[in-house]
Design a protein around this motif. Sequence first.
Motif, PDB file in Angstrom:
ATOM      1  N   PHE A   1       0.816  -1.215   0.000  1.00 34.83           N
ATOM      2  CA  PHE A   1       0.000   0.000   0.000  1.00 34.83           C
ATOM      3  C   PHE A   1       0.844   1.257   0.000  1.00 34.83           C
ATOM      4  N   GLN A   2       0.164   2.342  -0.318  1.00 38.95           N
ATOM      5  CA  GLN A   2       0.750   3.673  -0.223  1.00 38.95           C
ATOM      6  C   GLN A   2      -0.353   4.635   0.200  1.00 38.95           C
ATOM      7  N   THR A   3       0.002   5.594   1.036  1.00 41.25           N
ATOM      8  CA  THR A   3      -0.993   6.570   1.489  1.00 41.25           C
ATOM      9  C   THR A   3      -0.775   7.888   0.759  1.00 41.25           C
TER      10      THR A   3
ATOM     11  N   ILE B   1      -5.039  -9.747   4.902  1.00 42.78           N
ATOM     12  CA  ILE B   1      -5.824  -9.020   5.899  1.00 42.78           C
ATOM     13  C   ILE B   1      -6.137  -7.637   5.339  1.00 42.78           C
ATOM     14  N   LEU B   2      -7.434  -7.307   5.220  1.00 40.54           N
ATOM     15  CA  LEU B   2      -7.807  -5.960   4.770  1.00 40.54           C
ATOM     16  C   LEU B   2      -7.911  -5.013   5.953  1.00 40.54           C
TER      17      LEU B   2
ATOM     18  N   PRO C   1      -3.728  -3.570 -11.134  1.00 44.58           N
ATOM     19  CA  PRO C   1      -4.741  -2.673 -10.594  1.00 44.58           C
ATOM     20  C   PRO C   1      -4.545  -2.411  -9.095  1.00 44.58           C
ATOM     21  N   LEU C   2      -4.958  -1.204  -8.711  1.00 43.75           N
ATOM     22  CA  LEU C   2      -4.911  -0.817  -7.303  1.00 43.75           C
ATOM     23  C   LEU C   2      -6.331  -0.598  -6.789  1.00 43.75           C
TER      24      LEU C   2
ATOM     25  N   ARG D   1      -2.720  -2.743  -3.254  1.00 42.56           N
ATOM     26  CA  ARG D   1      -2.807  -3.715  -4.340  1.00 42.56           C
ATOM     27  C   ARG D   1      -4.224  -4.294  -4.332  1.00 42.56           C
ATOM     28  N   TYR D   2      -4.830  -4.376  -5.505  1.00 48.08           N
ATOM     29  CA  TYR D   2      -6.174  -4.940  -5.596  1.00 48.08           C
ATOM     30  C   TYR D   2      -6.080  -6.463  -5.526  1.00 48.08           C
TER      31      TYR D   2
END
Length: 353
Positions: free
Chosen positions: A129-131, A308-309, A146-147, A191-192
């Motif tokens: 991830f990236q914020t 884990i989401l 895809p993200l 990441r999707y």
Amino acid sequence: MKPYKVALLANLKKNAPHFDGMAADQWDDLDSEKTVNALVEAIRAGGYICEFLEGDLTLFDTLRSFKPDICFNIAEGHFGDARESHVPSILEMMRIPYSGSKVLTLALALDKPMTKRVIAFHNLPTPDFQTFERVDEELSPEMKFPLFVKPSREGTGMGVSRNSIVYNEKEMREQIALMVEKYKQPVLAERYIEGREVTVGFVGNLVGPVAKRVPDNEQASRIQEGLHFFPPMEVDLSPFSDSDTVYSNRLKVDLADKLNYLCPAPITPEQKNELTWLAAAVFRVIGALDVSRVDFRLDVHDNYKPYILEINPLPGLSPIISDLVIEAAGEGIGHTELVNMILETALRRYGMI
Ligand SMILES: Nc1ncnc2c1ncn2[C@@H]1O[C@H](COP(=O)(O)OP(=O)(O)O)[C@@H](O)[C@H]1O
Ligand SMILES: [Mg+2]
């Protein structure tokens, strides 16, 4: 023994403040009167005296006059980057016991990127991830499309729709701009994970010394001790494959009663064991208490590897429709019994029973 007095602390949708420029779904994760009434009735059915108190600034007075022995807290709060920790902060200051996680954990879990940093630090699987605090921040070269783009600090699928899946940088920037504008907070791009949607709910507390880390190998299998896992539930998104391939706000709010929930989820015993172990590990590293629900995606391109989401330390408790309630029902535990299991877990933790 005199029955305990329990204050149910929640934020009712109808009492929520209104302000200029607020999003239409601003209060989608607050509770309905129906849910609050059902919870009060459930606690009374458990043999306690119970009243509902709105979880806002009036609490200073209402708690002093009601004088509860313990609070059943599900208040989501209204404002700020740690709104779910506001009511517990008041309770800590007034030294009143309460069910569920405490201030630090509720503030942390509300912030998905912060929680993911803790999860990743412990080598537990969560999508890369990236914020983004601004729309024009550079995209890290490690992030591959895809993200999936979502707000950092919302729940109930707020900001989540099919448009959250972005296939190129242009789509990503557009979606980030929309999310920043609507929710006025940092945006998370992950990441999707194309795959199945499984959520694991449980009640209890870890036994023994609870270091906020994943234990060494020889102790690892014991990590789940003290937790009661309900059967994992899969949300069957296949009927929505041309509209919602993710558990969106539309499905969670508008179509909740049309969804097909598979509970127990059709997974192997090994998969179930892995999911419950991971759920226990997240619960442990963020220092959660009494109850939680952990949301996973199983990667269809990698042998259904679980990611884990998020962890929900204040999972929804609406009769019939909330995920945790469906999971408990999957093993024959009704709403009243579930609510009293959570309350008793808290009372036991405080040595009150
Ligand atoms: N990285 C991801 N890959 C695929 N789907 C995702 C991803 N992140 C979220 N989703 C989808 O969006 C839904 C809501 O996301 P989640 O992080 O659980 O937020 P909420 O707090 O709104 O439940 C998930 O249940 C899943 O369907
Ligand atoms: Mg979720």
